[in-house]
Scaffold this active site. Structure first.
Site, PDB file in Angstrom:
ATOM      1  N   GLU A 128      -6.614  -1.771   8.414  1.00 44.24           N
ATOM      2  CA  GLU A 128      -5.843  -0.942   9.365  1.00 44.24           C
ATOM      3  C   GLU A 128      -6.819  -0.248  10.304  1.00 44.24           C
ATOM      4  O   GLU A 128      -6.965  -0.638  11.459  1.00 44.24           O
ATOM      5  CB  GLU A 128      -4.981   0.085   8.633  1.00 44.24           C
ATOM      6  CG  GLU A 128      -4.159   0.934   9.594  1.00 44.24           C
ATOM      7  CD  GLU A 128      -3.508   2.148   8.941  1.00 44.24           C
ATOM      8  OE1 GLU A 128      -2.570   2.673   9.546  1.00 44.24           O
ATOM      9  OE2 GLU A 128      -3.952   2.575   7.859  1.00 44.24           O
ATOM     10  N   HIS A 140       5.012   6.059   1.321  1.00 38.17           N
ATOM     11  CA  HIS A 140       4.370   7.100   0.520  1.00 38.17           C
ATOM     12  C   HIS A 140       5.354   8.238   0.290  1.00 38.17           C
ATOM     13  O   HIS A 140       5.905   8.783   1.254  1.00 38.17           O
ATOM     14  CB  HIS A 140       3.126   7.625   1.227  1.00 38.17           C
ATOM     15  CG  HIS A 140       2.072   6.582   1.435  1.00 38.17           C
ATOM     16  ND1 HIS A 140       1.026   6.398   0.558  1.00 38.17           N
ATOM     17  CD2 HIS A 140       1.910   5.651   2.411  1.00 38.17           C
ATOM     18  CE1 HIS A 140       0.261   5.409   0.988  1.00 38.17           C
ATOM     19  NE2 HIS A 140       0.780   4.932   2.111  1.00 38.17           N
ATOM     20  N   HIS A 156      -4.716  -0.715   0.648  1.00 42.87           N
ATOM     21  CA  HIS A 156      -4.741  -0.504   2.094  1.00 42.87           C
ATOM     22  C   HIS A 156      -6.036  -1.104   2.640  1.00 42.87           C
ATOM     23  O   HIS A 156      -7.138  -0.702   2.225  1.00 42.87           O
ATOM     24  CB  HIS A 156      -4.706   0.985   2.417  1.00 42.87           C
ATOM     25  CG  HIS A 156      -3.387   1.645   2.196  1.00 42.87           C
ATOM     26  ND1 HIS A 156      -2.687   1.565   1.016  1.00 42.87           N
ATOM     27  CD2 HIS A 156      -2.626   2.418   3.031  1.00 42.87           C
ATOM     28  CE1 HIS A 156      -1.566   2.262   1.117  1.00 42.87           C
ATOM     29  NE2 HIS A 156      -1.498   2.778   2.332  1.00 42.87           N
TER      30      HIS A 156
END
Length: 359
Positions: free
Chosen positions: A199, A20, A196
């Site tokens: 996680e 990022h 994403h």
């Protein structure tokens, strides 16, 4: 003169797919920009800014960073510096996320963000031995409507600069399936898709990302092995994971150390898991540190680590002809480094099955 293990892995040319740009910012740069833009830091020492105990605290610190980014040059600078630091870690090709929703929430126009990022990329390509493309991340907590606006913007950009969309931030309390129309619109626009998932949320989120969002790769995917059937599908379809072991220890805190990370077990089950730094500025690490940790704490040998890099080439959103050229370039560099001598070269392979065959 024989190289050290660390020297070899730092020199190893790499491909990184999960980083990022805001999280790659240097603490000293954020401190300077905060002063210039009238943002009060919660600490005296800028290095202390990047200290947090869990993902929610991390996101609070991330907010401080984003409030400090105001002008086109601010975004140009952090983009350029992120790629300077990438080169120091051996990165030759990177796909980097930009998450404009955060700064847009503080009144910064999307056009300002993108103009600065694009300038930073152009300057880095002119000055540095690295190639980078951007993935525009939508903010899941902001909802599908806001995400659709970002996809519409992404669809109008140069596809060789902004290559795809992703979806980041927390997973808990998020209806990932609600983003299906967003990802369908991205696909219709010819944008690559990633998300994403798995996680700080369950393997079910990975399944949703694949089956309902149509992603081409999964960011993190930490919980994949919790679902054996899904794992087999990911292997069979060659869906890559952009794993970030040190980030999972330092930010998400889903494992106490890299020695407990599923990365190597995922790979030995045939999953195309790659190594990435995630937010290297905020964790004060770089992707080489992930390679070193996986070698030292999970026993990955040189052959496996070189294959991780080559798998990242295949998993990238680069054009096919560029992938061919990059694989050739990397292979030649691997051979050159091996010829320089390193303890890694003579180490016994650890990626062997019980029959002695490499997986």
């Amino acid at each position: 003169m024989t190289m050290t293990v660390e020297g070899h892995l730092r020199a190893l040319p790499k491909v990184e797919l999960h980083c990022h740009v805001e999280g790659a910012a240097r603490a000293s740069t954020i401190a300077e920009l905060a002063r210039r833009n009238g943002v009060a830091l919660p600490v005296e020492d800028p290095e202390e800014l990047f200290e947090f105990e869990d993902l929610n605290q991390f996101l609070d610190v991330y907010g401080v960073i984003c409030r400090s980014l105001v002008t086109v040059d601010d975004f140009r600078r952090i983009t350029y510096e992120a790629l300077e630091d990438a080169v120091a870690a051996g990165v030759r090709y990177r796909e980097m996320f930009v998450s404009p929703a955060f700064v847009m929430g503080f009144g910064v126009p999307l056009a300002t963000v993108w103009e600065g990022v694009a300038q930073g990329l152009a300057d880095a390509h002119a000055d540095l031995p690295v190639r980078c493309r951007m993935v525009l991340d939508v903010d899941k907590p902001s909802g599908p409507a806001a995400a659709m606006e970002l996809v519409a913007f992404a669809a109008e950009q140069d596809r060789d600069v902004l290559v795809g969309i992703g979806a980041d931030s927390v997973e808990r309390g998020i209806d990932h399936a609600a983003f299906a129309p967003v990802f369908a619109a991205a696909a219709d626009a010819g944008l690559h898709r990633t998300c994403h998932a798995g996680e700080d949320g369950p393997a079910a989120n990975i399944r949703t990302a694949i089956e309902q969002l149509g992603v081409e790769r999964v960011d993190h995917g930490f919980r994949l092995l919790d679902d054996p059937e899904l794992t087999r599908r990911v292997v069979d379809e060659g869906i890559a994971l952009t794993s970030c072991p040190l980030s999972n220890v330092l930010i998400a805190r889903v494992v106490p150390d890299v020695g407990h990370h599923p990365f190597i077990e995922q790979r030995r089950q045939g999953v195309r898991a790659t190594l990435n730094s995630d937010d290297p500025g905020m964790t004060r690490t770089d992707v080489t540190d992930d390679f070193l940790a996986v070698h030292r704490e999970l026993g990955a040998d040189l052959h496996e680590l070189e294959q991780v890099v080559l798998d990242a080439v295949d998993a990238s959103f680069a054009p096919d002809d560029e992938k061919v050229a990059l694989r050739s370039e990397l292979g030649a560099e691997f051979a050159r480094l091996r010829d320089m001598g390193s303890p890694l070269v003579d180490a016994a392979p650890v990626g062997a099955s019980a029959t002695g065959e490499r997986r």
